[in-house]
Design an enzyme around this catalytic site. Structure first.
Site, PDB file in Angstrom:
ATOM      1  N   LYS A   1      12.189   3.609   6.387  1.00 11.25           N
ATOM      2  CA  LYS A   1      11.790   3.448   7.803  1.00 11.25           C
ATOM      3  C   LYS A   1      11.668   1.990   8.224  1.00 11.25           C
ATOM      4  O   LYS A   1      11.914   1.648   9.371  1.00 11.25           O
ATOM      5  CB  LYS A   1      10.485   4.191   8.067  1.00 11.25           C
ATOM      6  N   ARG A  56      -5.648  10.011   7.356  1.00  9.79           N
ATOM      7  CA  ARG A  56      -4.472  10.219   8.195  1.00  9.79           C
ATOM      8  C   ARG A  56      -4.092  11.678   7.965  1.00  9.79           C
ATOM      9  O   ARG A  56      -4.932  12.541   8.179  1.00  9.79           O
ATOM     10  CB  ARG A  56      -3.360   9.202   7.875  1.00  9.79           C
TER      11      ARG A  56
HETATM   12  C1  LIG Z   1       5.610   4.772   5.096  1.00  8.08           C
HETATM   13  C2  LIG Z   1       5.217   5.759   4.086  1.00  8.08           C
HETATM   14  C3  LIG Z   1       5.393   5.463   2.726  1.00  8.08           C
HETATM   15  C4  LIG Z   1       5.896   4.130   2.224  1.00  8.08           C
HETATM   16  O1  LIG Z   1       4.896   3.158   2.299  1.00  8.08           O
HETATM   17  P1  LIG Z   1       5.043   1.721   1.599  1.00  8.08           P
HETATM   18  O2  LIG Z   1       3.666   1.164   1.610  1.00  8.08           O
HETATM   19  O3  LIG Z   1       6.008   0.943   2.417  1.00  8.08           O
HETATM   20  O4  LIG Z   1       5.526   1.944   0.224  1.00  8.08           O
HETATM   21  C5  LIG Z   1       5.089   6.454   1.826  1.00  8.08           C
HETATM   22  N1  LIG Z   1       4.599   7.646   2.217  1.00  8.08           N
HETATM   23  C6  LIG Z   1       4.406   7.954   3.511  1.00  8.08           C
HETATM   24  C7  LIG Z   1       3.856   9.289   3.877  1.00  8.08           C
HETATM   25  C8  LIG Z   1       4.704   7.019   4.491  1.00  8.08           C
HETATM   26  O5  LIG Z   1       4.505   7.327   5.781  1.00  8.08           O
END
Ligand SMILES: *Cc1c(COP(=O)(O)O)cnc(C)c1O
Length: 353
Positions: free
Chosen positions: A35, A128
């Site tokens: 993302k 969350r």
């Molecule tokens: C964005 C996201 C991640 C990745 O997070 P990083 O800190 O960039 O590794 C993993 N799991 C979920 C549910 C996310 O929304």
């Protein structure tokens, strides 16, 4: 064209390879998170070339962009009711915490003659997404009745909203809950997903609780930085992304504004340090494209003084380099700034093969 963000694919592939091998050593399957770079297929391909077999994103539209890349696709954000058709068509796994959504997924799967793999999220305090632990058993009891979906496992997300750091307590609890549900409902789960880049430090120390076999990595993979204590990981590149801006004005001016001080362009009360007369460079990019707190000049003698929507102002007084109008200034980036630069249509994306 400037501003531009240069993306070094070789460094991304290196990071994917190193991370994948480390994960293998500890029995972890990594999901790479796309993302932050808007799922640009060229970058995703570089990750897959490094040996990681899963591409995960929070946006369904991003996963659809990746449909031609040979990898399993995972939707990280809980699916919206309005996107279930595409979810079932394009995505192999999704993270879920709502029964009504699971029922819709199940109905759609039945219609299309498909099965969709589901990871149930548990909220262990970061507040969350996720089913509250006390409600988990009732949740799973209803979920197992839904035809068309397959419950593949359980997961947690930490250090996103609440800033909660993964540790033996919360991840141990995840493993215990997952195992309990597995036995009670005969699920045969394959996945216990212990979080994102903030769980990396536990992996690195060999201290992930036994039972965790999946992690989801964005930041550490792309920027070589773990996200619990924000330290650089040896052996990973931290400069796969470089932002470049062009100087549009360079003048000696005072360091403190002249006149009665109100609010700046973003409604904030600015604070100025008096450095006397300084050499100020303005770059043609701003807060629509970047985040000043998350970018660092390669030339460490440069200070970022501030930014408005379309301008960044630098103090280049101490720099050894005699900067001129038209010259380019380079920056390394933290997560937020990569996210912003990749998302801004005003920043040109330049892939370095
Ligand atoms: C964005 C996201 C991640 C990745 O997070 P990083 O800190 O960039 O590794 C993993 N799991 C979920 C549910 C996310 O929304």
């Amino acid at each position: 064209m400037y501003p531009r963000i240069e993306i070094n694919l070789k460094k991304i592939t290196d990071n994917a390879r190193v991370l994948n091998e480390l994960c293998k050593k500890y029995g972890i399957t990594p999901w790479s998170v796309t993302k932050c770079f808007c799922a640009d297929p060229r970058i995703a391909k570089a990750i897959v070339d490094g040996g990681i077999e899963y591409l995960a994103d929070s946006r369904l539209s991003n996963l659809i962009r990746l449909k031609d890349i040979e990898a399993k696709k995972v939707l990280l954000r809980l699916p919206m009711h309005s996107e279930i058709d595409d979810l079932v068509k394009y995505v192999d796994y999704s993270l879920n915490s709502e029964l009504s959504t699971l029922r819709l997924i199940g109905e759609t799967c039945e219609k299309l003659g498909k099965t969709h793999n589901v990871v149930i999220m548990i909220d262990l305090g970061d507040l969350r997404e996720g089913v509250w632990p006390d409600d988990l058993e009732n949740f799973v009891r209803e979920a197992v009745e839904i035809k068309g979906i397959c419950i593949k496992g359980f997961g947690v997300n930490l250090t996103c909203y609440g800033g909660v750091i993964p540790d033996n307590d919360n991840l141990g609890k995840l493993v215990a809950l997952a195992k309990k549900m597995d036995e009670k409902f005969n699920l045969n789960i394959e996945i216990i997903s212990g979080g994102n880049s903030s769980s990396f430090y536990l992996l690195q120390k060999g201290e992930l609780p036994k039972g965790i076999n999946n992690l989801r990595f964005g930041e550490v993979l792309l920027l070589g930085r773990e996200a619990a204590y924000c330290t650089h990981v040896d052996g990973l590149h931290k400069d796969a992304f470089t932002l470049k801006g062009q100087i549009i004005e360079l003048k000696e001016k005072p360091s403190v504004p002249i006149g009665k001080i109100g609010l700046d362009a973003f409604g904030e009360k600015p604070h100025y340090e008096d450095r006397g007369i300084i050499k100020r460079a303005i770059l043609g990019m701003g807060r629509q494209d970047i985040e000043t707190g998350a970018m660092h000049p390669y030339d460490s003698d440069i200070d970022i003084l501030g930014a408005s929507s379309d301008h960044i102002i630098l103090d280049v007084t101490k720099s050894q380099k005699p900067y001129q109008v038209g010259e380019i200034v380079d920056f390394t980036l933290d997560y937020v700034c990569v996210l912003k630069a990749m998302t801004s249509e005003y920043v040109e994306k330049v892939i370095i093969e």
